[in-house]
Design a protein around this motif. Structure first.
Motif, PDB file in Angstrom:
ATOM      1  N   GLY A  46      37.926  50.341  27.765  1.00 31.22           N
ATOM      2  CA  GLY A  46      38.781  49.249  26.884  1.00 31.22           C
ATOM      3  C   GLY A  46      40.388  49.544  26.808  1.00 31.22           C
ATOM      4  N   LEU A  78      33.941  43.627  18.844  1.00 33.00           N
ATOM      5  CA  LEU A  78      35.178  43.034  19.095  1.00 33.00           C
ATOM      6  C   LEU A  78      35.546  42.845  20.192  1.00 33.00           C
ATOM      7  CD1 LEU A  78      37.965  42.973  16.603  1.00 33.00           C
ATOM      8  CD2 LEU A  78      38.484  43.577  18.861  1.00 33.00           C
ATOM      9  N   ASP A  79      35.973  41.670  20.805  1.00 37.57           N
ATOM     10  CA  ASP A  79      36.572  41.874  22.193  1.00 37.57           C
ATOM     11  C   ASP A  79      37.369  40.686  22.036  1.00 37.57           C
ATOM     12  OD1 ASP A  79      35.601  42.997  25.108  1.00 37.57           O
ATOM     13  OD2 ASP A  79      36.736  41.052  25.271  1.00 37.57           O
ATOM     14  N   ASP A 106      27.191  47.197  25.293  1.00 41.92           N
ATOM     15  CA  ASP A 106      26.703  48.513  25.552  1.00 41.92           C
ATOM     16  C   ASP A 106      26.699  49.560  24.524  1.00 41.92           C
ATOM     17  OD1 ASP A 106      25.411  47.709  28.197  1.00 41.92           O
ATOM     18  OD2 ASP A 106      26.714  49.156  29.445  1.00 41.92           O
ATOM     19  N   ALA A 135      35.022  51.961  24.620  1.00 43.94           N
ATOM     20  CA  ALA A 135      34.676  52.357  25.861  1.00 43.94           C
ATOM     21  C   ALA A 135      35.368  51.505  27.066  1.00 43.94           C
ATOM     22  CB  ALA A 135      33.445  52.521  25.909  1.00 43.94           C
ATOM     23  N   MET A 172      32.776  37.377  27.560  1.00 49.30           N
ATOM     24  CA  MET A 172      31.972  38.785  27.635  1.00 49.30           C
ATOM     25  C   MET A 172      31.181  38.933  26.088  1.00 49.30           C
ATOM     26  SD  MET A 172      32.907  40.654  30.005  1.00 49.30           S
ATOM     27  CE  MET A 172      32.915  42.174  29.587  1.00 49.30           C
ATOM     28  N   ASN A 187      29.010  47.140  36.761  1.00 40.19           N
ATOM     29  CA  ASN A 187      29.400  48.198  36.086  1.00 40.19           C
ATOM     30  C   ASN A 187      28.514  49.171  36.895  1.00 40.19           C
ATOM     31  OD1 ASN A 187      31.167  49.183  34.317  1.00 40.19           O
ATOM     32  ND2 ASN A 187      29.939  48.345  32.354  1.00 40.19           N
ATOM     33  N   VAL A 235      44.408  47.558  27.155  1.00 44.13           N
ATOM     34  CA  VAL A 235      45.353  47.020  25.711  1.00 44.13           C
ATOM     35  C   VAL A 235      46.853  47.197  26.266  1.00 44.13           C
ATOM     36  CG1 VAL A 235      46.023  47.046  23.506  1.00 44.13           C
ATOM     37  CG2 VAL A 235      43.397  47.464  24.372  1.00 44.13           C
ATOM     38  N   ASN A 295      37.727  38.749  24.691  1.00 45.19           N
ATOM     39  CA  ASN A 295      37.225  37.607  25.526  1.00 45.19           C
ATOM     40  C   ASN A 295      36.052  37.034  25.313  1.00 45.19           C
ATOM     41  OD1 ASN A 295      36.133  36.502  27.998  1.00 45.19           O
ATOM     42  ND2 ASN A 295      37.693  37.868  29.121  1.00 45.19           N
ATOM     43  N   TYR A 335      29.127  41.405  34.665  1.00 40.03           N
ATOM     44  CA  TYR A 335      29.634  42.571  34.503  1.00 40.03           C
ATOM     45  C   TYR A 335      28.789  43.749  34.650  1.00 40.03           C
ATOM     46  CZ  TYR A 335      31.816  46.102  31.575  1.00 40.03           C
ATOM     47  OH  TYR A 335      32.321  47.306  31.201  1.00 40.03           O
ATOM     48  N   VAL A 370      44.059  40.776  32.671  1.00 32.67           N
ATOM     49  CA  VAL A 370      42.942  41.458  32.119  1.00 32.67           C
ATOM     50  C   VAL A 370      41.821  40.394  31.810  1.00 32.67           C
ATOM     51  CG1 VAL A 370      41.900  42.793  30.445  1.00 32.67           C
ATOM     52  CG2 VAL A 370      43.895  43.709  31.537  1.00 32.67           C
ATOM     53  N   GLN A 386      48.007  41.375  29.889  1.00 32.13           N
ATOM     54  CA  GLN A 386      46.689  40.907  29.067  1.00 32.13           C
ATOM     55  C   GLN A 386      46.414  39.587  29.720  1.00 32.13           C
ATOM     56  OE1 GLN A 386      45.720  42.388  25.648  1.00 32.13           O
ATOM     57  NE2 GLN A 386      44.053  41.501  26.929  1.00 32.13           N
ATOM     58  N   PHE A 393      37.982  39.456  33.280  1.00 31.78           N
ATOM     59  CA  PHE A 393      36.697  39.476  32.472  1.00 31.78           C
ATOM     60  C   PHE A 393      36.279  38.243  32.140  1.00 31.78           C
ATOM     61  CE2 PHE A 393      38.762  43.759  31.757  1.00 31.78           C
ATOM     62  CZ  PHE A 393      37.388  44.537  32.392  1.00 31.78           C
ATOM     63  N   ASN A 418      41.927  40.616  19.035  1.00 31.27           N
ATOM     64  CA  ASN A 418      42.743  41.670  19.953  1.00 31.27           C
ATOM     65  C   ASN A 418      42.853  42.763  19.338  1.00 31.27           C
ATOM     66  OD1 ASN A 418      44.998  42.997  21.306  1.00 31.27           O
ATOM     67  ND2 ASN A 418      45.989  40.916  21.358  1.00 31.27           N
TER      68      ASN A 418
HETATM   69  N1  SAM Z   1      33.064  48.478  26.173  1.00 31.87           N
HETATM   70  C1  SAM Z   1      32.362  47.719  27.190  1.00 31.87           C
HETATM   71  C2  SAM Z   1      31.844  48.710  28.067  1.00 31.87           C
HETATM   72  O1  SAM Z   1      31.787  49.845  28.087  1.00 31.87           O
HETATM   73  O2  SAM Z   1      30.743  48.043  29.121  1.00 31.87           O
HETATM   74  C3  SAM Z   1      33.249  46.567  27.873  1.00 31.87           C
HETATM   75  C4  SAM Z   1      34.317  47.435  28.589  1.00 31.87           C
HETATM   76  S1  SAM Z   1      35.180  46.236  29.749  1.00 31.87           S
HETATM   77  C5  SAM Z   1      35.758  47.183  31.253  1.00 31.87           C
HETATM   78  C6  SAM Z   1      36.824  46.151  28.995  1.00 31.87           C
HETATM   79  C7  SAM Z   1      36.907  44.906  27.770  1.00 31.87           C
HETATM   80  O3  SAM Z   1      37.900  45.104  26.914  1.00 31.87           O
HETATM   81  C8  SAM Z   1      36.702  43.757  28.414  1.00 31.87           C
HETATM   82  O4  SAM Z   1      35.537  42.932  27.797  1.00 31.87           O
HETATM   83  C9  SAM Z   1      37.946  43.040  27.925  1.00 31.87           C
HETATM   84  O5  SAM Z   1      37.693  41.611  27.580  1.00 31.87           O
HETATM   85  C10 SAM Z   1      38.595  43.752  26.827  1.00 31.87           C
HETATM   86  N2  SAM Z   1      39.899  43.873  26.327  1.00 31.87           N
HETATM   87  C11 SAM Z   1      40.981  43.851  27.226  1.00 31.87           C
HETATM   88  N3  SAM Z   1      41.985  43.559  26.401  1.00 31.87           N
HETATM   89  C12 SAM Z   1      41.650  43.633  25.101  1.00 31.87           C
HETATM   90  C13 SAM Z   1      42.317  43.488  23.977  1.00 31.87           C
HETATM   91  N4  SAM Z   1      43.913  43.522  23.889  1.00 31.87           N
HETATM   92  N5  SAM Z   1      41.685  43.587  22.747  1.00 31.87           N
HETATM   93  C14 SAM Z   1      40.392  43.673  22.534  1.00 31.87           C
HETATM   94  N6  SAM Z   1      39.503  43.693  23.881  1.00 31.87           N
HETATM   95  C15 SAM Z   1      40.251  43.635  25.055  1.00 31.87           C
END
Ligand code: SAM
Length: 245
Positions: free
Chosen positions: A136, A88-89, A70, A134, A94, A32, A140, A91, A28, A17, A14, A21, A117
């Motif tokens: 995401g 919800l994120d 998105d 997505a 982001m 992407n 985790v 980070n 980002y 990760v 974690q 981000f 989280n």
């Molecule tokens: N869903 C968006 C998209 O498709 O563009 C963002 C995807 S990005 C690749 C992955 C996201 O997962 C990051 O913003 C990161 O902070 C979040 N993330 C990572 N671990 C997480 C957790 N345990 N709980 C919630 N969000 C988390």
């Protein structure tokens, strides 16, 4: 495996990760587009078409790991700007980019942003009509815990949709994809952020993520019914669906 993956402990994972981000948040969206050659847009559009959001002000959705917004933006737009989406994120960097973009698009009234989280959602049981995530869930550390939380916060009749990189099921595409992801992505990452290692980690996390059938089984284990999946672009990505019945 032949790629020489490092073993990463849950807590360390974690932290890694989060580091990635925080560093890339501002860039980002462009990263992407570059790393997926724009394909993520088509996959996300297909996810929203599969969800077919209700055009109804009472429709409440939760987009976990929602990053820069998105998925949530698309849901609100597809509902004729009636539905409500919570982004919800874990980070804050982001989410800050997401909140900014939402304001520019005039969508703020239909959205809220929550820093939390996926393994510990700060919501009551039976709150949402849909739970989306997505690209995401592979980030985790405890995927089973995140899926149980998804089940808990969904209403009866609610829908789970997970879009994630998956196992490529086309013989030539998989070679091209290996070269792309193990060589090109870390190099692009280095060009943009000055570091290749965090991207290496992200690419490895894609390879470690369970394949379509195994992930479907995890969704069933969390309690979901009528679990199915659809491959996009030969399995580079897959959309998994389940219902809380
Ligand atoms: N869903 C968006 C998209 O498709 O563009 C963002 C995807 S990005 C690749 C992955 C996201 O997962 C990051 O913003 C990161 O902070 C979040 N993330 C990572 N671990 C997480 C957790 N345990 N709980 C919630 N969000 C988390």
């Amino acid at each position: 495996t032949s790629y020489g993956f490092r073993k990463v402990a849950e807590g360390e994972k974690q932290a890694l990760v989060n580091d990635v981000f925080h560093k890339v948040a501002k860039r980002y969206d462009i990263m992407n587009d570059i790393m997926s050659a724009g394909l993520h847009r088509a996959w996300k559009d297909a996810m929203i078409a599969a969800l077919n959001p209700r055009k109804d002000a009472a429709y409440r959705t939760l987009d976990v790991a929602g990053g820069t917004g998105d998925i949530a933006f698309r849901i609100v737009e597809a509902s004729n700007r009636l539905a409500h989406a919570t982004v919800l994120d874990i980070n804050g960097s982001m989410l800050a980019v997401g909140a900014d973009r939402a304001a520019k698009k005039g969508l703020s009234a239909n959205l809220d942003f929550v820093e939390a989280n996926a393994e510990e959602l700060p919501f009551e049981n039976n709150t949402f009509d849909a739970y989306t995530i997505a690209f995401g869930i592979r980030n985790v550390p405890r995927i089973d815990v995140a899926l149980s939380e998804a089940y808990r916060v969904l209403k009866r009749g609610g829908r789970l949709l997970v879009l994630e990189f998956s196992e490529v099921e086309m013989p030539l595409l998989d070679r091209f994809y290996d070269a792309w992801s193990f060589k090109a992505i870390p190099q692009f990452g280095k060009m943009v952020t000055g570091e290749a290692e965090p991207y290496q980690y992200l690419v490895e996390s894609i390879r470690k993520f369970p394949n379509q059938a195994d992930f479907a089984e995890m969704i069933r284990t969390a309690g979901f019914s009528r679990v199915s999946f659809t491959n996009y672009t030969g399995g580079i990505a897959a959309l998994h669906s389940g219902w809380k019945l």
